[in-house]
Design a protein around this motif. Structure first.
Motif, PDB file in Angstrom:
ATOM      1  N   GLU A   1      -4.714  17.859  -4.447  1.00  0.00           N
ATOM      2  CA  GLU A   1      -4.481  16.419  -4.442  1.00  0.00           C
ATOM      3  C   GLU A   1      -3.080  16.111  -4.956  1.00  0.00           C
ATOM      4  O   GLU A   1      -2.695  16.565  -6.031  1.00  0.00           O
ATOM      5  CB  GLU A   1      -5.513  15.718  -5.325  1.00  0.00           C
ATOM      6  CG  GLU A   1      -6.941  15.863  -4.836  1.00  0.00           C
ATOM      7  CD  GLU A   1      -7.893  14.987  -5.615  1.00  0.00           C
ATOM      8  OE1 GLU A   1      -7.612  13.786  -5.729  1.00  0.00           O
ATOM      9  OE2 GLU A   1      -8.903  15.505  -6.097  1.00  0.00           O
ATOM     10  N   PRO A   2      -2.307  15.317  -4.210  1.00  0.00           N
ATOM     11  CA  PRO A   2      -0.936  15.024  -4.641  1.00  0.00           C
ATOM     12  C   PRO A   2      -0.855  14.429  -6.044  1.00  0.00           C
ATOM     13  O   PRO A   2       0.045  14.766  -6.812  1.00  0.00           O
ATOM     14  CB  PRO A   2      -0.445  14.025  -3.585  1.00  0.00           C
ATOM     15  CG  PRO A   2      -1.280  14.299  -2.388  1.00  0.00           C
ATOM     16  CD  PRO A   2      -2.618  14.707  -2.915  1.00  0.00           C
TER      17      PRO A   2
ATOM     18  N   ILE B   1       0.859  -1.186   0.000  1.00  0.00           N
ATOM     19  CA  ILE B   1       0.000   0.000   0.000  1.00  0.00           C
ATOM     20  C   ILE B   1       0.895   1.235   0.000  1.00  0.00           C
ATOM     21  O   ILE B   1       1.774   1.388   0.855  1.00  0.00           O
ATOM     22  CB  ILE B   1      -0.963   0.032   1.199  1.00  0.00           C
ATOM     23  CG1 ILE B   1      -2.104  -0.964   0.983  1.00  0.00           C
ATOM     24  CG2 ILE B   1      -1.537   1.435   1.394  1.00  0.00           C
ATOM     25  CD1 ILE B   1      -3.191  -0.920   2.046  1.00  0.00           C
ATOM     26  N   ILE B   2       0.642   2.103  -0.979  1.00  0.00           N
ATOM     27  CA  ILE B   2       1.427   3.320  -1.194  1.00  0.00           C
ATOM     28  C   ILE B   2       0.501   4.524  -1.042  1.00  0.00           C
ATOM     29  O   ILE B   2      -0.605   4.535  -1.576  1.00  0.00           O
ATOM     30  CB  ILE B   2       2.028   3.323  -2.617  1.00  0.00           C
ATOM     31  CG1 ILE B   2       2.872   2.072  -2.853  1.00  0.00           C
ATOM     32  CG2 ILE B   2       2.849   4.580  -2.863  1.00  0.00           C
ATOM     33  CD1 ILE B   2       3.226   1.853  -4.305  1.00  0.00           C
ATOM     34  N   GLY B   3       0.939   5.545  -0.328  1.00  0.00           N
ATOM     35  CA  GLY B   3       0.157   6.765  -0.216  1.00  0.00           C
ATOM     36  C   GLY B   3       0.343   7.669  -1.417  1.00  0.00           C
ATOM     37  O   GLY B   3       1.405   7.658  -2.053  1.00  0.00           O
ATOM     38  N   ASP B   4      -0.677   8.471  -1.734  1.00  0.00           N
ATOM     39  CA  ASP B   4      -0.508   9.367  -2.876  1.00  0.00           C
ATOM     40  C   ASP B   4       0.467  10.493  -2.557  1.00  0.00           C
ATOM     41  O   ASP B   4       1.190  10.967  -3.441  1.00  0.00           O
ATOM     42  CB  ASP B   4      -1.843   9.901  -3.398  1.00  0.00           C
ATOM     43  CG  ASP B   4      -2.737  10.522  -2.342  1.00  0.00           C
ATOM     44  OD1 ASP B   4      -2.337  10.588  -1.172  1.00  0.00           O
ATOM     45  OD2 ASP B   4      -3.861  10.938  -2.698  1.00  0.00           O
TER      46      ASP B   4
ATOM     47  N   ILE C   1      -2.851  14.390 -12.662  1.00  0.00           N
ATOM     48  CA  ILE C   1      -2.294  13.573 -13.732  1.00  0.00           C
ATOM     49  C   ILE C   1      -3.228  12.387 -13.962  1.00  0.00           C
ATOM     50  O   ILE C   1      -4.020  12.035 -13.085  1.00  0.00           O
ATOM     51  CB  ILE C   1      -0.871  13.057 -13.408  1.00  0.00           C
ATOM     52  CG1 ILE C   1      -0.913  12.083 -12.225  1.00  0.00           C
ATOM     53  CG2 ILE C   1       0.079  14.193 -13.122  1.00  0.00           C
ATOM     54  CD1 ILE C   1       0.383  11.347 -12.010  1.00  0.00           C
ATOM     55  N   ASP C   2      -3.133  11.782 -15.115  1.00  0.00           N
ATOM     56  CA  ASP C   2      -3.924  10.585 -15.423  1.00  0.00           C
ATOM     57  C   ASP C   2      -3.121   9.380 -14.957  1.00  0.00           C
ATOM     58  O   ASP C   2      -2.369   8.778 -15.723  1.00  0.00           O
ATOM     59  CB  ASP C   2      -4.204  10.519 -16.925  1.00  0.00           C
ATOM     60  CG  ASP C   2      -5.152   9.392 -17.299  1.00  0.00           C
ATOM     61  OD1 ASP C   2      -5.367   8.483 -16.476  1.00  0.00           O
ATOM     62  OD2 ASP C   2      -5.658   9.409 -18.444  1.00  0.00           O
ATOM     63  N   LEU C   3      -3.278   9.040 -13.671  1.00  0.00           N
ATOM     64  CA  LEU C   3      -2.441   7.993 -13.077  1.00  0.00           C
ATOM     65  C   LEU C   3      -2.686   6.643 -13.736  1.00  0.00           C
ATOM     66  O   LEU C   3      -1.748   5.852 -13.899  1.00  0.00           O
ATOM     67  CB  LEU C   3      -2.709   7.911 -11.572  1.00  0.00           C
ATOM     68  CG  LEU C   3      -1.810   6.965 -10.779  1.00  0.00           C
ATOM     69  CD1 LEU C   3      -0.341   7.330 -10.938  1.00  0.00           C
ATOM     70  CD2 LEU C   3      -2.203   6.982  -9.301  1.00  0.00           C
ATOM     71  N   GLU C   4      -3.922   6.371 -14.120  1.00  0.00           N
ATOM     72  CA  GLU C   4      -4.207   5.100 -14.778  1.00  0.00           C
ATOM     73  C   GLU C   4      -3.425   4.985 -16.082  1.00  0.00           C
ATOM     74  O   GLU C   4      -2.805   3.954 -16.364  1.00  0.00           O
ATOM     75  CB  GLU C   4      -5.713   4.963 -15.040  1.00  0.00           C
ATOM     76  CG  GLU C   4      -6.075   3.646 -15.702  1.00  0.00           C
ATOM     77  CD  GLU C   4      -7.570   3.377 -15.745  1.00  0.00           C
ATOM     78  OE1 GLU C   4      -7.975   2.498 -16.527  1.00  0.00           O
ATOM     79  OE2 GLU C   4      -8.314   4.026 -14.993  1.00  0.00           O
ATOM     80  N   ALA C   5      -3.407   6.053 -16.880  1.00  0.00           N
ATOM     81  CA  ALA C   5      -2.666   6.034 -18.142  1.00  0.00           C
ATOM     82  C   ALA C   5      -1.164   5.919 -17.893  1.00  0.00           C
ATOM     83  O   ALA C   5      -0.453   5.217 -18.629  1.00  0.00           O
ATOM     84  CB  ALA C   5      -2.974   7.293 -18.943  1.00  0.00           C
ATOM     85  N   VAL C   6      -0.693   6.595 -16.864  1.00  0.00           N
ATOM     86  CA  VAL C   6       0.733   6.539 -16.539  1.00  0.00           C
ATOM     87  C   VAL C   6       1.153   5.113 -16.179  1.00  0.00           C
ATOM     88  O   VAL C   6       2.157   4.596 -16.689  1.00  0.00           O
ATOM     89  CB  VAL C   6       1.055   7.506 -15.384  1.00  0.00           C
ATOM     90  CG1 VAL C   6       2.460   7.259 -14.843  1.00  0.00           C
ATOM     91  CG2 VAL C   6       0.930   8.950 -15.851  1.00  0.00           C
ATOM     92  N   MET C   7       0.379   4.461 -15.319  1.00  0.00           N
ATOM     93  CA  MET C   7       0.745   3.113 -14.896  1.00  0.00           C
ATOM     94  C   MET C   7       0.652   2.122 -16.054  1.00  0.00           C
ATOM     95  O   MET C   7       1.516   1.246 -16.203  1.00  0.00           O
ATOM     96  CB  MET C   7      -0.143   2.670 -13.737  1.00  0.00           C
ATOM     97  CG  MET C   7       0.052   3.481 -12.456  1.00  0.00           C
ATOM     98  SD  MET C   7       1.740   3.475 -11.815  1.00  0.00           S
ATOM     99  CE  MET C   7       1.923   1.757 -11.331  1.00  0.00           C
ATOM    100  N   ARG C   8      -0.378   2.255 -16.868  1.00  0.00           N
ATOM    101  CA  ARG C   8      -0.472   1.377 -18.054  1.00  0.00           C
ATOM    102  C   ARG C   8       0.714   1.625 -18.981  1.00  0.00           C
ATOM    103  O   ARG C   8       1.268   0.685 -19.566  1.00  0.00           O
ATOM    104  CB  ARG C   8      -1.785   1.615 -18.785  1.00  0.00           C
ATOM    105  CG  ARG C   8      -3.010   1.121 -18.039  1.00  0.00           C
ATOM    106  CD  ARG C   8      -4.248   1.100 -18.930  1.00  0.00           C
ATOM    107  NE  ARG C   8      -5.444   0.847 -18.159  1.00  0.00           N
ATOM    108  CZ  ARG C   8      -5.847  -0.350 -17.748  1.00  0.00           C
ATOM    109  NH1 ARG C   8      -5.103  -1.409 -18.038  1.00  0.00           N
ATOM    110  NH2 ARG C   8      -6.957  -0.496 -17.043  1.00  0.00           N
ATOM    111  N   GLY C   9       1.107   2.890 -19.106  1.00  0.00           N
ATOM    112  CA  GLY C   9       2.242   3.217 -19.960  1.00  0.00           C
ATOM    113  C   GLY C   9       3.540   2.594 -19.489  1.00  0.00           C
ATOM    114  O   GLY C   9       4.406   2.236 -20.298  1.00  0.00           O
TER     115      GLY C   9
END
Length: 291
Positions: free
Chosen positions: A201-202, A149-152, A206-214
């Motif tokens: 919001e930290p 578990i990682i905090g934002d 950004i589009d975190l979902e797109a970043v992680m998929r990338g």
């Protein structure tokens, strides 16, 4: 007729209410610790320890147990509350939290506390530890899974992103990172009307979902304070165990979730409840939930 899943969700909600009460009352009694971050992660922790993880409180060092790492180690009281409810040590021991000589220090210490798989507290390090454990499991042909578990707020640390890049390279489909996206950290400033709460919001811009998929991860996005959605995400995650990719669960939560006066305010990153506030919380979590 109540389905098996509905009954399970109801039981997990009850455990989450108990855990939240222990978080607030323990920090108040000890006059030390954090509130908002542990509360945002409570539903995730309860769902992991009471439903998902292959663990045995009677044998905390079982070789093929699933591993869990709380990277945002300042939320330790949330983890301790769930570990106590799960049977790793007596619930009464929570009263020693952050005291000298206690096994339950302000940040998790794997040398002291049963059920703690990694010592954390320096933010940003948990995913790197999880990668090391996951690589070792692959090399030893061990069939266990590692969750982090990682905090934002801590996701602003560069080490998190070095680890994000590394995990797909080693095809770590035995690793799951859960981002607790509660939208608040201890300090910050208002960015605009689109922000969920009273500070920027930290990771909200950004589009975190797109970043992680990338970066090559599987991605599952959920309401991280909805136990039904959490269990569904765990089902989906299990189906991805042979995908050759690590999985990120993006859990959108509310900081201070579950208690009326702590929810959604950065001022309850930490704090000590008054007697009146404790009575309110008890009525909401314990007395009201039992009716």
């Amino acid at each position: 007729m109540t389905s098996d899943k509905e009954a399970k969700v109801a039981d997990l909600r009850s455990q989450a209410n108990k855990a939240r009460w222990h978080i607030l009352s323990t920090v108040t009694s000890s006059k030390a610790g954090h509130i908002g971050g542990p509360l945002s992660a409570t539903d995730l922790l309860v769902s992991l320890y009471f439903s998902e993880l292959n663990i045995d409180p009677a044998d905390p060092h079982k070789a093929d147990r699933d591993r869990f790492i709380l990277s945002k180690g300042h939320s330790a009281i949330g983890l301790y509350s769930v570990l106590a409810l799960r049977g790793y040590f007596p619930v009464e021991e929570l009263a020693t939290f952050d005291h000298a000589e206690s096994r339950l220090q302000g940040h998790p210490d794997m040398r002291l506390t049963p059920g703690v798989d990694a010592s954390t507290g320096s933010l940003g390090m948990g995913l790197s530890i999880g990668i090391g454990i996951s690589i070792a499991a692959k090399k030893q042909a061990r069939d266990f899974h590692t969750f982090v578990i990682i905090g934002d707020g801590e996701s602003q640390e560069g080490q998190v992103w070095e680890a994000v890049q590394m995990a797909p390279r080693y095809k770590l489909d035995n690793l799951t990172a859960i981002f607790d996206l509660n939208g608040l950290q201890q300090y910050g400033w208002q960015e605009g009307e689109s922000d969920r709460f009273d500070r920027s919001e930290p990771m909200g811009h950004i589009d975190l979902e797109a970043v992680m998929r990338g970066f090559g991860w599987n991605v599952i996005s959920i309401n991280g304070n909805d136990i039904d959605e959490i269990l569904t995400a765990f089902d989906q995650n299990r189906a991805l165990r042979d995908s050759g990719k690590p999985t990120a669960i993006l859990a959108h939560t509310t900081k201070g979730a579950g208690i009326s006066f702590t929810a959604g305010t950065f001022k309850w990153h930490n704090g000590i409840a008054t007697d009146e506030q404790l009575a309110t919380a008890r009525a909401e979590l314990i007395e009201g939930a039992s009716k």
